[in-house]
Motif scaffolding. Structure first.
Motif, PDB file in Angstrom:
ATOM      1  N   GLU A  61      64.763  -3.526  55.309  1.00  0.00           N
ATOM      2  CA  GLU A  61      65.808  -3.727  54.294  1.00  0.00           C
ATOM      3  C   GLU A  61      67.047  -2.865  54.570  1.00  0.00           C
ATOM      4  N   VAL A  62      66.893  -1.842  55.394  1.00  0.00           N
ATOM      5  CA  VAL A  62      68.022  -0.940  55.684  1.00  0.00           C
ATOM      6  C   VAL A  62      68.270  -0.828  57.195  1.00  0.00           C
ATOM      7  N   LYS A  63      67.789  -1.815  57.950  1.00  0.00           N
ATOM      8  CA  LYS A  63      67.856  -1.725  59.406  1.00  0.00           C
ATOM      9  C   LYS A  63      69.274  -1.630  59.967  1.00  0.00           C
ATOM     10  N   GLU A  64      70.262  -2.103  59.232  1.00  0.00           N
ATOM     11  CA  GLU A  64      71.651  -2.051  59.702  1.00  0.00           C
ATOM     12  C   GLU A  64      72.350  -0.743  59.329  1.00  0.00           C
ATOM     13  N   GLU A  65      71.688   0.082  58.571  1.00  0.00           N
ATOM     14  CA  GLU A  65      72.288   1.336  58.094  1.00  0.00           C
ATOM     15  C   GLU A  65      72.256   2.416  59.165  1.00  0.00           C
ATOM     16  N   CYS A  66      73.016   3.438  58.930  1.00  0.00           N
ATOM     17  CA  CYS A  66      72.953   4.643  59.753  1.00  0.00           C
ATOM     18  C   CYS A  66      71.703   5.414  59.325  1.00  0.00           C
ATOM     19  N   PHE A  67      70.933   5.888  60.283  1.00  0.00           N
ATOM     20  CA  PHE A  67      69.758   6.700  59.988  1.00  0.00           C
ATOM     21  C   PHE A  67      70.066   8.154  60.310  1.00  0.00           C
ATOM     22  N   ILE A  68      69.766   9.012  59.372  1.00  0.00           N
ATOM     23  CA  ILE A  68      69.984  10.443  59.519  1.00  0.00           C
ATOM     24  C   ILE A  68      68.638  11.032  59.930  1.00  0.00           C
ATOM     25  N   LEU A  69      68.500  11.312  61.215  1.00  0.00           N
ATOM     26  CA  LEU A  69      67.230  11.728  61.790  1.00  0.00           C
ATOM     27  C   LEU A  69      67.259  13.202  62.184  1.00  0.00           C
ATOM     28  N   GLN A  70      66.093  13.806  62.198  1.00  0.00           N
ATOM     29  CA  GLN A  70      65.979  15.190  62.645  1.00  0.00           C
ATOM     30  C   GLN A  70      65.967  15.206  64.171  1.00  0.00           C
ATOM     31  N   GLN A  74      61.792  18.763  66.190  1.00  0.00           N
ATOM     32  CA  GLN A  74      61.277  19.025  64.848  1.00  0.00           C
ATOM     33  C   GLN A  74      60.095  18.103  64.578  1.00  0.00           C
ATOM     34  N   SER A  75      59.047  18.640  63.954  1.00  0.00           N
ATOM     35  CA  SER A  75      57.817  17.873  63.775  1.00  0.00           C
ATOM     36  C   SER A  75      58.021  16.612  62.932  1.00  0.00           C
ATOM     37  N   ILE A  76      58.920  16.642  61.968  1.00  0.00           N
ATOM     38  CA  ILE A  76      59.146  15.467  61.114  1.00  0.00           C
ATOM     39  C   ILE A  76      59.683  14.280  61.925  1.00  0.00           C
ATOM     40  N   ARG A  77      60.346  14.551  63.025  1.00  0.00           N
ATOM     41  CA  ARG A  77      60.961  13.481  63.825  1.00  0.00           C
ATOM     42  C   ARG A  77      59.912  12.484  64.302  1.00  0.00           C
ATOM     43  N   LYS A  78      58.752  12.959  64.719  1.00  0.00           N
ATOM     44  CA  LYS A  78      57.676  12.071  65.167  1.00  0.00           C
ATOM     45  C   LYS A  78      57.283  11.114  64.048  1.00  0.00           C
ATOM     46  N   PHE A  79      57.217  11.600  62.826  1.00  0.00           N
ATOM     47  CA  PHE A  79      56.831  10.762  61.693  1.00  0.00           C
ATOM     48  C   PHE A  79      57.947   9.768  61.352  1.00  0.00           C
ATOM     49  N   GLU A  80      59.208  10.187  61.513  1.00  0.00           N
ATOM     50  CA  GLU A  80      60.336   9.269  61.320  1.00  0.00           C
ATOM     51  C   GLU A  80      60.256   8.120  62.329  1.00  0.00           C
ATOM     52  N   GLU A  81      60.017   8.470  63.591  1.00  0.00           N
ATOM     53  CA  GLU A  81      59.925   7.451  64.640  1.00  0.00           C
ATOM     54  C   GLU A  81      58.748   6.510  64.391  1.00  0.00           C
ATOM     55  N   ASP A  82      57.628   7.050  63.927  1.00  0.00           N
ATOM     56  CA  ASP A  82      56.464   6.210  63.615  1.00  0.00           C
ATOM     57  C   ASP A  82      56.794   5.196  62.518  1.00  0.00           C
ATOM     58  N   ALA A  83      57.512   5.646  61.485  1.00  0.00           N
ATOM     59  CA  ALA A  83      57.874   4.739  60.385  1.00  0.00           C
ATOM     60  C   ALA A  83      58.829   3.651  60.867  1.00  0.00           C
ATOM     61  N   LEU A  84      59.787   4.016  61.702  1.00  0.00           N
ATOM     62  CA  LEU A  84      60.718   3.024  62.247  1.00  0.00           C
ATOM     63  C   LEU A  84      59.984   2.025  63.150  1.00  0.00           C
ATOM     64  N   LEU A  85      59.066   2.524  63.965  1.00  0.00           N
ATOM     65  CA  LEU A  85      58.281   1.656  64.832  1.00  0.00           C
ATOM     66  C   LEU A  85      57.410   0.715  64.002  1.00  0.00           C
ATOM     67  N   PHE A  86      56.797   1.223  62.956  1.00  0.00           N
ATOM     68  CA  PHE A  86      55.959   0.402  62.086  1.00  0.00           C
ATOM     69  C   PHE A  86      56.762  -0.758  61.499  1.00  0.00           C
ATOM     70  N   ALA A  87      58.024  -0.479  61.136  1.00  0.00           N
ATOM     71  CA  ALA A  87      58.886  -1.507  60.542  1.00  0.00           C
ATOM     72  C   ALA A  87      59.602  -2.348  61.593  1.00  0.00           C
ATOM     73  N   ASP A  88      59.416  -2.003  62.870  1.00  0.00           N
ATOM     74  CA  ASP A  88      60.094  -2.684  63.968  1.00  0.00           C
ATOM     75  C   ASP A  88      61.614  -2.593  63.800  1.00  0.00           C
ATOM     76  N   VAL A  89      62.069  -1.383  63.511  1.00  0.00           N
ATOM     77  CA  VAL A  89      63.498  -1.126  63.314  1.00  0.00           C
ATOM     78  C   VAL A  89      63.968  -0.156  64.392  1.00  0.00           C
ATOM     79  N   SER A  90      65.033  -0.540  65.091  1.00  0.00           N
ATOM     80  CA  SER A  90      65.682   0.338  66.064  1.00  0.00           C
ATOM     81  C   SER A  90      67.067   0.660  65.528  1.00  0.00           C
ATOM     82  N   PRO A  91      67.274   1.890  65.077  1.00  0.00           N
ATOM     83  CA  PRO A  91      68.584   2.219  64.497  1.00  0.00           C
ATOM     84  C   PRO A  91      69.723   1.969  65.481  1.00  0.00           C
ATOM     85  N   LYS A  92      70.730   1.281  64.995  1.00  0.00           N
ATOM     86  CA  LYS A  92      71.920   1.040  65.816  1.00  0.00           C
ATOM     87  C   LYS A  92      72.821   2.270  65.803  1.00  0.00           C
ATOM     88  N   ILE A  93      72.827   2.958  64.666  1.00  0.00           N
ATOM     89  CA  ILE A  93      73.622   4.176  64.507  1.00  0.00           C
ATOM     90  C   ILE A  93      72.710   5.233  63.904  1.00  0.00           C
TER      91      ILE A  93
END
Length: 172
Positions: A61-70, A74-93
């Motif tokens: 639902e927010v795949k076109e948005e800018c993602f503010i990632l760590q 940082q350990s949280i980054r792995k979990f952010e990437e897992d959530a994006l992968l689960f949703a099949d979302v590749s941030p454009k920005i």
């Protein structure tokens, strides 16, 4: 090949995999959350899910948005990437920042989608005013554990410290 030696006595932290040289004592289970601006139309697409404190939002639902990632260290980054992968979302920005707090404030102000952990949000000032959503695999939790070196006998002080931490978290 050089043999690895671990000199760690005790560490408290989130982890996604367990390494054989360490003993893990689970303290609590955490969840990854997303923060959006209250004006974002995706806020209306989130659905309540039993067992979740916050409504679940499909990151598509927010795949076109800018993602503010760590940052990747940082350990949280792995979990952010897992959530994006689960949703099949590749941030454009995306912005890469080191402050979870700054990410939350940026998302709340409408600069994109930020992530945090549920445990972190419990201590965040004015968290009740944020627009917070559960994301990723609904069956996935992130363990927070006391981690100690298996190669060394557990000192009584370490065992007491772990027990005190478990007791504190149960009351909290």
């Amino acid at each position: 090949m050089r043999e690895r030696r671990y000199w760690l006595d005790l560490l408290f932290g989130h982890h996604d995999i367990e390494k054989p040289h360490f003993q893990y004592t689970p303290i609590y289970q955490d969840r990854l959350l997303a923060i959006l601006s209250g004006e974002h139309p995706a806020c209306q697409k989130a659905v309540p899910v039993e067992g979740f404190l916050y409504p679940w939002l499909d990151l598509k639902e927010v795949k076109e948005e800018c993602f503010i990632l760590q940052h990747s260290n940082q350990s949280i980054r792995k979990f952010e990437e897992d959530a994006l992968l689960f949703a099949d979302v590749s941030p454009k920005i995306s912005y890469k920042i080191s402050s979870i707090d700054a990410g939350i404030r940026m998302a709340d102000a409408g600069y994109g989608v930020a992530f945090t952990l549920q445990s972190y949000l419990q201590e965040y000032p004015n968290a009740e005013k944020l627009h917070v959503f559960s994301v990723g695999d609904q069956n996935l939790t992130i363990p927070f554990s006391a981690i100690r070196n298996c190669e060394k006998p557990a000192a009584t002080e370490l065992q007491k410290w772990i027990a005190l931490t478990e007791e504190f978290i149960r009351k909290y």
